[in-house]
Design an enzyme around this catalytic site. Structure first.
Site, PDB file in Angstrom:
ATOM      1  N   ASP A  58       0.850  -1.186   0.000  1.00  0.00           N
ATOM      2  CA  ASP A  58       0.000   0.000   0.000  1.00  0.00           C
ATOM      3  C   ASP A  58       0.896   1.250   0.000  1.00  0.00           C
ATOM      4  OD1 ASP A  58      -1.590   2.143   0.701  1.00  0.00           O
ATOM      5  OD2 ASP A  58      -2.685   1.056   2.255  1.00  0.00           O
ATOM      6  N   LYS A 109      -4.567   9.777 -12.420  1.00  0.00           N
ATOM      7  CA  LYS A 109      -6.024   9.690 -12.553  1.00  0.00           C
ATOM      8  C   LYS A 109      -6.689  10.351 -11.351  1.00  0.00           C
ATOM      9  CE  LYS A 109      -8.079   5.649 -12.047  1.00  0.00           C
ATOM     10  NZ  LYS A 109      -8.262   4.291 -12.559  1.00  0.00           N
TER      11      LYS A 109
HETATM   12  C1  LIG Z   1      -7.322   0.789 -12.478  1.00  0.00           C
HETATM   13  S1  LIG Z   1      -6.204  -0.223 -11.644  1.00  0.00           S
HETATM   14  C2  LIG Z   1      -4.684   0.165 -12.439  1.00  0.00           C
HETATM   15  C3  LIG Z   1      -4.573  -0.381 -13.841  1.00  0.00           C
HETATM   16  C4  LIG Z   1      -3.164  -0.253 -14.405  1.00  0.00           C
HETATM   17  N1  LIG Z   1      -2.830   1.134 -14.669  1.00  0.00           N
HETATM   18  C5  LIG Z   1      -3.000  -1.025 -15.684  1.00  0.00           C
HETATM   19  O1  LIG Z   1      -2.862  -0.413 -16.742  1.00  0.00           O
HETATM   20  O2  LIG Z   1      -2.948  -2.263 -15.629  1.00  0.00           O
HETATM   21  C6  LIG Z   1      -6.045   0.581 -10.100  1.00  0.00           C
HETATM   22  C7  LIG Z   1      -5.110  -0.117  -9.136  1.00  0.00           C
HETATM   23  O3  LIG Z   1      -4.855   0.743  -8.023  1.00  0.00           O
HETATM   24  C8  LIG Z   1      -4.471  -0.114  -6.961  1.00  0.00           C
HETATM   25  N2  LIG Z   1      -4.436   0.618  -5.671  1.00  0.00           N
HETATM   26  C9  LIG Z   1      -5.449   1.300  -5.090  1.00  0.00           C
HETATM   27  N3  LIG Z   1      -5.057   1.800  -3.911  1.00  0.00           N
HETATM   28  C10 LIG Z   1      -3.746   1.451  -3.744  1.00  0.00           C
HETATM   29  C11 LIG Z   1      -2.783   1.676  -2.721  1.00  0.00           C
HETATM   30  N4  LIG Z   1      -3.088   2.388  -1.627  1.00  0.00           N
HETATM   31  N5  LIG Z   1      -1.539   1.152  -2.866  1.00  0.00           N
HETATM   32  C12 LIG Z   1      -1.236   0.420  -3.976  1.00  0.00           C
HETATM   33  N6  LIG Z   1      -2.114   0.183  -4.986  1.00  0.00           N
HETATM   34  C13 LIG Z   1      -3.346   0.691  -4.878  1.00  0.00           C
HETATM   35  C14 LIG Z   1      -5.501  -1.219  -7.029  1.00  0.00           C
HETATM   36  O4  LIG Z   1      -5.063  -2.372  -6.344  1.00  0.00           O
HETATM   37  C15 LIG Z   1      -5.655  -1.408  -8.545  1.00  0.00           C
HETATM   38  O5  LIG Z   1      -4.897  -2.502  -8.991  1.00  0.00           O
END
Ligand SMILES: C[S@@+](CC[C@H](N)C(=O)[O-])C[C@H]1O[C@@H](n2cnc3c(N)ncnc32)[C@H](O)[C@@H]1O
Length: 203
Positions: free
Chosen positions: A93, A157
């Site tokens: 995280d 984003k």
């Molecule tokens: C829309 S997906 C990303 C897709 C990626 N850009 C791709 O092209 O494959 C969003 C990601 O943000 C991650 N995420 C959300 N909060 C997070 C955090 N606090 N630390 C790490 N990852 C996080 C989620 O686990 C998820 O896999």
């Protein structure tokens, strides 16, 4: 996921294109389109990809930086490695101090670009989701402060909502040039927006 969601996904042009062209996610096209328009990532750059699973953006970033560059990707989920050895994945995280430390040591120096496609886990409760989104934004800002080089760029984003003007204000204090945009591959009904911030002032 619901049957309808699965059906819509399969009919989606970019989902099919990603399958055909061997990209890990349809999101790859968002970065391809944004990078084509704004020329954010260059050959040899060091890139930090936050919220990176399954790795669609990292894949595009690896192509753009070439062998001389580096891509460090972070996600709560495990990211399957790529064959390239200039790719490093961190599972964790990025809002936590331990993971921030891991990121800094994996980078081995300031990066040219931070990209973040991170989305908070949605609860359906508006206030909670806005707060989660804000937490992610603040963590990305903090990471920029310690990992982004002077004059570097951020592509991130964001979700449109009441906090959007405040978020823009914060980013404009840190970067010389700030734009918001929505690439053609971002679904029209989605409230996501992409922020392109260039000319990081540093600390
Ligand atoms: C829309 S997906 C990303 C897709 C990626 N850009 C791709 O092209 O494959 C969003 C990601 O943000 C991650 N995420 C959300 N909060 C997070 C955090 N606090 N630390 C790490 N990852 C996080 C989620 O686990 C998820 O896999």
């Amino acid at each position: 996921m619901s049957k309808r969601w699965n059906q819509e996904r399969k009919e989606d042009l970019y989902y099919q294109k990603a399958k055909k062209e061997d990209y890990r996610s349809r999101a790859s096209y968002k970065l391809l389109q944004l990078n084509k328009r704004f020329k954010i990532i260059r050959k040899g750059d060091r890139i930090l990809d936050l919220g990176a699973a399954p790795g669609g953006w990292s894949q595009v970033a690896l192509e753009a930086v070439g062998e001389e560059g580096l891509v460090v990707a972070v996600d709560l989920q495990r990211i399957r490695p790529f064959v390239e050895d200039n790719f490093k994945a961190i599972k964790g995280d990025f809002t936590t101090a331990d993971v921030k430390k891991d990121i800094i040591s994996a980078l081995g120096g300031p990066v040219a670009v931070v990209i973040s496609d991170a989305s908070p886990k949605l609860s359906g409760i508006k206030d909670v989701d806005q707060m989660r989104s804000m937490d992610l934004f603040l963590a990305v800002m903090e990471i920029c402060d310690s990992a982004l080089r002077y004059n570097g760029s951020l592509l991130m984003k964001l979700f449109q909502g009441p906090q959007f003007p405040e978020i823009l204000k914060v980013v404009k204090r840190k970067f010389r040039n700030v734009k918001t945009t929505k690439p053609p591959s971002s679904r029209k009904k989605s409230v996501e927006m992409y922020l392109v911030a260039r000319g990081f002032y540093g600390l």
